[in-house]
Scaffold this motif. Structure first.
Motif, PDB file in Angstrom:
ATOM      1  N   LEU A 187       0.834  -1.205   0.000  1.00  0.00           N
ATOM      2  CA  LEU A 187       0.000   0.000   0.000  1.00  0.00           C
ATOM      3  C   LEU A 187       0.867   1.252   0.000  1.00  0.00           C
ATOM      4  O   LEU A 187       0.556   2.229  -0.704  1.00  0.00           O
ATOM      5  CB  LEU A 187      -0.928   0.001   1.220  1.00  0.00           C
ATOM      6  CG  LEU A 187      -1.873   1.200   1.350  1.00  0.00           C
ATOM      7  CD1 LEU A 187      -2.803   1.292   0.137  1.00  0.00           C
ATOM      8  CD2 LEU A 187      -2.679   1.114   2.636  1.00  0.00           C
ATOM      9  N   GLU A 188       1.944   1.236   0.760  1.00  0.00           N
ATOM     10  CA  GLU A 188       2.868   2.377   0.760  1.00  0.00           C
ATOM     11  C   GLU A 188       3.445   2.618  -0.631  1.00  0.00           C
ATOM     12  O   GLU A 188       3.573   3.768  -1.070  1.00  0.00           O
ATOM     13  CB  GLU A 188       3.997   2.130   1.762  1.00  0.00           C
ATOM     14  CG  GLU A 188       3.565   2.199   3.217  1.00  0.00           C
ATOM     15  CD  GLU A 188       4.723   1.938   4.167  1.00  0.00           C
ATOM     16  OE1 GLU A 188       5.853   1.729   3.669  1.00  0.00           O
ATOM     17  OE2 GLU A 188       4.504   1.947   5.394  1.00  0.00           O
ATOM     18  N   LEU A 189       3.801   1.528  -1.321  1.00  0.00           N
ATOM     19  CA  LEU A 189       4.363   1.665  -2.664  1.00  0.00           C
ATOM     20  C   LEU A 189       3.336   2.235  -3.638  1.00  0.00           C
ATOM     21  O   LEU A 189       3.649   3.127  -4.436  1.00  0.00           O
ATOM     22  CB  LEU A 189       4.866   0.311  -3.159  1.00  0.00           C
ATOM     23  CG  LEU A 189       5.384   0.269  -4.602  1.00  0.00           C
ATOM     24  CD1 LEU A 189       6.565   1.222  -4.791  1.00  0.00           C
ATOM     25  CD2 LEU A 189       5.782  -1.151  -4.992  1.00  0.00           C
ATOM     26  N   VAL A 190       2.112   1.714  -3.589  1.00  0.00           N
ATOM     27  CA  VAL A 190       1.059   2.197  -4.497  1.00  0.00           C
ATOM     28  C   VAL A 190       0.771   3.672  -4.238  1.00  0.00           C
ATOM     29  O   VAL A 190       0.621   4.466  -5.180  1.00  0.00           O
ATOM     30  CB  VAL A 190      -0.221   1.349  -4.345  1.00  0.00           C
ATOM     31  CG1 VAL A 190      -1.367   1.963  -5.154  1.00  0.00           C
ATOM     32  CG2 VAL A 190       0.032  -0.082  -4.802  1.00  0.00           C
ATOM     33  N   ASP A 239       1.329   6.840  -6.743  1.00  0.00           N
ATOM     34  CA  ASP A 239       0.270   7.791  -7.047  1.00  0.00           C
ATOM     35  C   ASP A 239       0.745   9.229  -6.841  1.00  0.00           C
ATOM     36  O   ASP A 239       0.482  10.105  -7.665  1.00  0.00           O
ATOM     37  CB  ASP A 239      -0.949   7.505  -6.164  1.00  0.00           C
ATOM     38  CG  ASP A 239      -2.147   8.358  -6.531  1.00  0.00           C
ATOM     39  OD1 ASP A 239      -2.387   8.571  -7.735  1.00  0.00           O
ATOM     40  OD2 ASP A 239      -2.842   8.838  -5.621  1.00  0.00           O
ATOM     41  N   ALA A 240       1.473   9.467  -5.729  1.00  0.00           N
ATOM     42  CA  ALA A 240       1.874  10.829  -5.386  1.00  0.00           C
ATOM     43  C   ALA A 240       3.122  11.280  -6.139  1.00  0.00           C
ATOM     44  O   ALA A 240       3.169  12.407  -6.663  1.00  0.00           O
ATOM     45  CB  ALA A 240       2.118  10.933  -3.878  1.00  0.00           C
ATOM     46  N   ASN A 241       4.141  10.420  -6.208  1.00  0.00           N
ATOM     47  CA  ASN A 241       5.427  10.817  -6.775  1.00  0.00           C
ATOM     48  C   ASN A 241       5.678  10.271  -8.177  1.00  0.00           C
ATOM     49  O   ASN A 241       6.744  10.492  -8.754  1.00  0.00           O
ATOM     50  CB  ASN A 241       6.566  10.366  -5.854  1.00  0.00           C
ATOM     51  CG  ASN A 241       6.486  11.013  -4.488  1.00  0.00           C
ATOM     52  OD1 ASN A 241       6.145  12.172  -4.366  1.00  0.00           O
ATOM     53  ND2 ASN A 241       6.770  10.242  -3.443  1.00  0.00           N
ATOM     54  N   GLN A 300       9.078  -2.196  -9.376  1.00  0.00           N
ATOM     55  CA  GLN A 300       8.821  -2.489  -7.960  1.00  0.00           C
ATOM     56  C   GLN A 300       7.450  -3.126  -7.765  1.00  0.00           C
ATOM     57  O   GLN A 300       7.304  -4.102  -7.012  1.00  0.00           O
ATOM     58  CB  GLN A 300       8.913  -1.207  -7.133  1.00  0.00           C
ATOM     59  CG  GLN A 300      10.294  -0.589  -7.088  1.00  0.00           C
ATOM     60  CD  GLN A 300      10.327   0.649  -6.217  1.00  0.00           C
ATOM     61  OE1 GLN A 300      10.083   0.584  -5.014  1.00  0.00           O
ATOM     62  NE2 GLN A 300      10.612   1.786  -6.817  1.00  0.00           N
ATOM     63  N   ILE A 301       6.453  -2.600  -8.450  1.00  0.00           N
ATOM     64  CA  ILE A 301       5.107  -3.159  -8.363  1.00  0.00           C
ATOM     65  C   ILE A 301       5.095  -4.568  -8.948  1.00  0.00           C
ATOM     66  O   ILE A 301       4.417  -5.467  -8.435  1.00  0.00           O
ATOM     67  CB  ILE A 301       4.101  -2.238  -9.085  1.00  0.00           C
ATOM     68  CG1 ILE A 301       3.963  -0.917  -8.324  1.00  0.00           C
ATOM     69  CG2 ILE A 301       2.732  -2.909  -9.222  1.00  0.00           C
ATOM     70  CD1 ILE A 301       3.199   0.157  -9.070  1.00  0.00           C
TER      71      ILE A 301
END
Length: 241
Positions: free
Chosen positions: A116-119, A123-125, A168-169
């Protein structure tokens, strides 16, 4: 130092017999001013202005990217984040209710939290950063004052950022497949407590949503590469003209 004067027959090729006129007709087209030194009717000047406008600001490719991300990709990213949060909450509840299998749930809970942190970071960066750059480059009458131009290296940088997130995903995506396979193998062992069915559901849905996200990112990367290539071609033409 020796002197090498130009040959007269060579220089004659670049002479023009037509007199220079300082009374050029100027025709504004949106934010482009076309100076007309020859015979060109208004329709031809408008067509030239439209062509120059599209080439100068890359409106077509930027519009396609903006439409794709805002109307499709962003919604899919939000759905994935929402599902991860839901699965995280429910697995946490199961871990609290079933102390004998809490350790098994703990691994999944930590995995979902990390994913969730990666997603959210993507989304943000990644996605939002790209949208901001695209909006700054998009040309229309209202936003021309803040319009920015980019070169191929800047597009290449955007491409690398988005591509890194995709890799990464993709690693999580592959690991979800491994976990789902293990779930299927352990369902055949009837001697164990059967707590796997809903976990398999979460993993299967997570795999589907993640695959959709990866497909979206691949499409974005293809379009960025197309834009980068077009810019490189124009930069090469500018260099040799």
């Amino acid at each position: 130092m020796s002197s090498y004067p130009f040959n007269s027959s060579f220089t004659k090729q670049f002479r023009q017999e037509h007199p220079v006129s300082f009374c050029a007709e100027e025709k504004p087209f949106q934010h482009i001013v076309i100076s007309n030194y020859g015979r060109m009717n208004e329709a031809a000047m408008n067509a030239l202005g439209q062509s120059l406008n599209e080439r100068l600001f890359d409106n077509a490719i930027i519009y396609r990217l903006l439409t794709k991300i805002t109307q499709n990709d962003t919604l899919d990213t939000v759905r994935l984040s929402g599902f991860i949060e839901k699965a995280h909450e429910e697995l946490t509840a199961h871990a609290s209710a079933e102390p004998f299998t809490a350790q098994y749930y703990k691994h999944l809970i930590e995995l979902l939290g990390s994913f969730l942190e990666l997603v959210n970071e993507f989304d943000a960066n990644g996605q939002e950063l790209l949208l901001g750059n695209l909006n700054a480059c998009y040309h229309n009458e209202n936003s021309f004052a803040v319009n920015q131009s980019v070169d191929s290296e800047e597009i290449a940088t955007m491409h690398r950022i988005i591509e890194d997130f995709m890799y990464q995903i993709g690693e999580y995506y592959q690991y979800f497949h491994i976990l789902l396979q293990k779930e299927g193998e352990q369902e055949d062992n009837k001697s164990r407590v059967q707590v796997m069915s809903y976990v398999a559901y979460y993993l299967d849905t997570l795999i589907t949503c993640t695959e959709k996200l990866i497909i979206n990112i691949e499409g974005t990367l293809d379009m960025l590469l197309e834009w980068e290539t077009a810019l490189q071609n124009r930069e090469s033409q500018s260099l040799f003209n």
